[in-house]
Design an enzyme around this catalytic site. Sequence first.
Site, short mmCIF file in Angstrom:
data_model
loop_
_atom_site.label_atom_id
_atom_site.label_comp_id
_atom_site.label_asym_id
_atom_site.label_seq_id
_atom_site.Cartn_x
_atom_site.Cartn_y
_atom_site.Cartn_z
N ASP A 32 -3.53 7.51 1.71
CA ASP A 32 -4.83 7.08 1.22
C ASP A 32 -5.63 6.22 2.19
O ASP A 32 -6.55 5.52 1.80
CB ASP A 32 -4.65 6.29 -0.09
N GLU A 34 2.20 12.68 -0.26
CA GLU A 34 1.96 11.58 -1.20
C GLU A 34 0.65 11.80 -1.94
O GLU A 34 -0.19 10.92 -2.09
CB GLU A 34 1.98 10.21 -0.50
N GLU A 46 -8.80 2.73 -0.84
CA GLU A 46 -7.73 3.73 -0.85
C GLU A 46 -7.84 4.72 -2.02
O GLU A 46 -7.52 5.91 -1.86
CB GLU A 46 -6.37 3.03 -0.89
N ARG A 88 -8.25 -5.53 0.45
CA ARG A 88 -9.66 -5.93 0.45
C ARG A 88 -10.12 -6.44 -0.90
O ARG A 88 -10.91 -7.38 -1.00
CB ARG A 88 -10.54 -4.75 0.87
N HIS A 135 -0.77 -10.95 7.41
CA HIS A 135 -1.57 -9.90 8.03
C HIS A 135 -2.49 -10.52 9.09
O HIS A 135 -2.99 -11.64 8.90
CB HIS A 135 -2.40 -9.21 6.94
#
Length: 318
Positions: A96, A118, A132, A208, A239
């Site tokens: 995604d 997937e 996504e 996000r 991250h």
Amino acid sequence: MKKIALVFGTRPEAIKMAPVANILKNSKIFKTQIILTAQHRELLDQVMKLFNLESDYDLNIMQEGQSLTEITIRVLKGLDKIWEKDRPDIVLVHGDTTTTFSASLSAFYKKIPIAHVEAGLRTYNKYQPYPEEINRHLTGVLADLHFAPTKTAKENLIRENIPKDKIIVTGNTVIDSLLYVYNNLGDYKPDFIPSLNARMILLTSHRRENWGEPMKNIALALKEILHKFEDIYLIFPMHPNPLIKEQFMPLLGSEERVFIIPPVDYKTMVYLISKSYLILTDSGGIQEEAPSLGKPVLVLREVTERPEAVIHGFARVV
């Protein structure tokens, strides 16, 4: 011999495509190409090395502070040049990411068949997870073959009028990678693990849709847990996005039982999952990996496209 191109660009895609790539490399049916967009760079390279994969093309698109629009444009332009000189018979994409959707759109423009690994995961909320959910929907619209990891994913695709004969339930490739790494950990232990007689909570958070107030609330909740339970410590591989550092450091950075570390390679992440008492995450893959090692998960989202762990009691959406 048919030519198949695997296109991916992030660490999660690489982890989940690695078992497929390694099988295809030995195939007598396909000549296999690996094309990296490098939407992520360093984290992607670590996985390629771990699984002994080499790329045939590398677009190397990553730029600091890149927007979704910039990623999309650079992937479209880069792949267009590759298709002009080295056209495959089918393009295989995963999941995604913006790379996934952009690669599918690029292949569609050239009328190259698309297979989606997937496929079929859904929340049916276009902003959860963002971007996504829509990347996955649009890839599903463009794809010719759909490799669904679960029966639930297959049922989602059937409801969207995807022909049943174009859907194959394959199981989840991330579990193949997870177990391969876990079974080869041996006596591996990263240097940063503290010598504490305490339970470890593992945190990953980068989505996000959690930027801003949601991340502040996650940090405050963890601070409360740490103050309430003295036998708990927190490991947080942060991250690299500076926005995430700005959210978490003021609230958790000075806590003595909080260990904020740089992003870790996949081998280290598997070790951390295996040693955790509890995992808090907004990641997709960890929702699948943690239950496979018997670890409970609190999902830091409003909704998840991976309901199986919740249904079977391994995870809660909080």
